[in-house]
Design a protein around this motif. Sequence first.
Motif, mmCIF file in Angstrom:
data_model
loop_
_atom_site.group_PDB
_atom_site.id
_atom_site.type_symbol
_atom_site.label_atom_id
_atom_site.label_comp_id
_atom_site.label_asym_id
_atom_site.label_seq_id
_atom_site.Cartn_x
_atom_site.Cartn_y
_atom_site.Cartn_z
ATOM 1 N N ARG A 95 -51.655 67.249 31.829
ATOM 2 C CA ARG A 95 -50.523 68.158 31.945
ATOM 3 C C ARG A 95 -49.720 68.194 30.650
ATOM 4 N NH1 ARG A 95 -46.742 66.561 35.064
ATOM 5 N NH2 ARG A 95 -47.424 64.439 35.405
ATOM 6 N N SER A 96 -50.321 67.802 29.526
ATOM 7 C CA SER A 96 -49.656 67.696 28.236
ATOM 8 C C SER A 96 -48.435 66.796 28.380
ATOM 9 C CB SER A 96 -49.324 69.080 27.685
ATOM 10 O OG SER A 96 -48.384 69.749 28.497
ATOM 11 N N VAL A 114 -44.134 58.867 20.942
ATOM 12 C CA VAL A 114 -45.573 58.748 21.135
ATOM 13 C C VAL A 114 -45.837 58.243 22.552
ATOM 14 C CG1 VAL A 114 -47.692 57.643 20.346
ATOM 15 C CG2 VAL A 114 -45.909 58.274 18.686
ATOM 16 N N PHE A 115 -46.714 58.923 23.262
ATOM 17 C CA PHE A 115 -47.057 58.577 24.628
ATOM 18 C C PHE A 115 -48.567 58.436 24.761
ATOM 19 C CE2 PHE A 115 -42.974 60.502 24.850
ATOM 20 C CZ PHE A 115 -42.314 59.950 25.939
ATOM 21 N N CYS A 129 -44.844 63.735 21.891
ATOM 22 C CA CYS A 129 -44.143 64.658 22.772
ATOM 23 C C CYS A 129 -42.755 64.935 22.211
ATOM 24 C CB CYS A 129 -44.015 64.084 24.176
ATOM 25 S SG CYS A 129 -45.597 63.763 25.001
ATOM 26 N N ASP A 130 -42.482 66.195 21.948
ATOM 27 C CA ASP A 130 -41.150 66.612 21.510
ATOM 28 C C ASP A 130 -40.326 66.893 22.760
ATOM 29 O OD1 ASP A 130 -38.890 68.088 20.683
ATOM 30 O OD2 ASP A 130 -39.943 68.860 18.931
ATOM 31 N N ASN A 137 -40.664 69.062 26.390
ATOM 32 C CA ASN A 137 -41.966 69.198 27.055
ATOM 33 C C ASN A 137 -43.067 69.706 26.124
ATOM 34 O OD1 ASN A 137 -40.871 68.352 29.535
ATOM 35 N ND2 ASN A 137 -40.326 70.452 30.098
ATOM 36 N N TRP A 138 -42.870 69.614 24.811
ATOM 37 C CA TRP A 138 -43.860 70.082 23.844
ATOM 38 C C TRP A 138 -44.859 68.987 23.508
ATOM 39 C CZ3 TRP A 138 -43.766 75.135 22.672
ATOM 40 C CH2 TRP A 138 -42.562 75.842 22.744
ATOM 41 N N THR A 139 -46.149 69.334 23.473
ATOM 42 C CA THR A 139 -47.201 68.454 22.978
ATOM 43 C C THR A 139 -47.565 68.899 21.563
ATOM 44 O OG1 THR A 139 -48.140 68.112 25.181
ATOM 45 C CG2 THR A 139 -49.563 67.630 23.308
#
Length: 323
Positions: A95-96, A114-115, A129-130, A137-139
Amino acid sequence: MEIFVRFLLFLFVFNTSPTWATNDRLLHFKGIVCNQCQQWCENTDLVTLGSIRVGKAGPRGIRGQRGPQGIVNMTLVQQIMDRKIEQALQLFNGRSCDGAKLESAIALNDSGGVFKSYIPAVGYKDVFCDVTDEGGNWTVFQRRMNGDVDFFRSWGDYVNGFGDVQGDHWLGLEAMHQLTKTGNMELKIKMIKRDGIYWFAKYSSFRIGPGSDNYRLHVSGYSGNTTYDGLTRHNNHQFSTKDADHDDWTMNCASSWGEGGWWYIDCADSNLNGNFNKTVNKGFWWKRYSLLRFSEMKIRKRNTRTNPIRKLTSYRSSVSLAE
């Protein structure tokens, strides 16, 4: 001998009234036979003789010796453990960065962190992830910030990804395909020109095709503050690298013209994976050769419910990203 006795039993049964099956009659019959067949008689009981009546079970016998120690299949154990670990670590399941929680971050800076993300058909990858830009919610799948990572790479490198997600990196074409194949994704590109001017370009629809179609680009819906739209003309074109030519030119744009991997046409309106230090066509630029010193490409689910901008200071981990 046993066959002969069973034959006599057969005659005895069918020449006797239905009430023949009594212990007395059986014992009488057994006595007749045993007079002639003493050895067989001593090794035969009523159950063996006629299977008529089973008595109460006798006492439990002596327990047998312990068998040899079993062999543990460590390969199977490892596979089971790997599956359990995958289930436990499956944070986003393709789900990004939608729903990423700051407390789960490996490292943080002022815009995100970082995830560890599980991407179907790819496996676990570190992703940036921003969580602040326009609600988060940005990848992030591409970043150029200091030029310390070579982007003039092979097809395999671009498929699998390379670099450090805390700095210059490319997430990987297969990962990008898996994250965007539903078609419900938008793209944002942040850029800083060499003269310090900040640009951004957004596309309301963004999808990467499968490897069987050489990761064809599907993009539309431009908006932003760039002077020119540098990506729409690349729509419906396949990805090319120095060792995999899928462009429309008679020569290989990636190796002869752009020095990077991109969705080249004949050749390009942008070259965000070009040589960081060169100018003109082989350089790192947006349309009309506007040279850049920074770029970041990122995706998120379209029309997603965004999170409010959050201050990350209280969430910083002991391992922070370079400022």
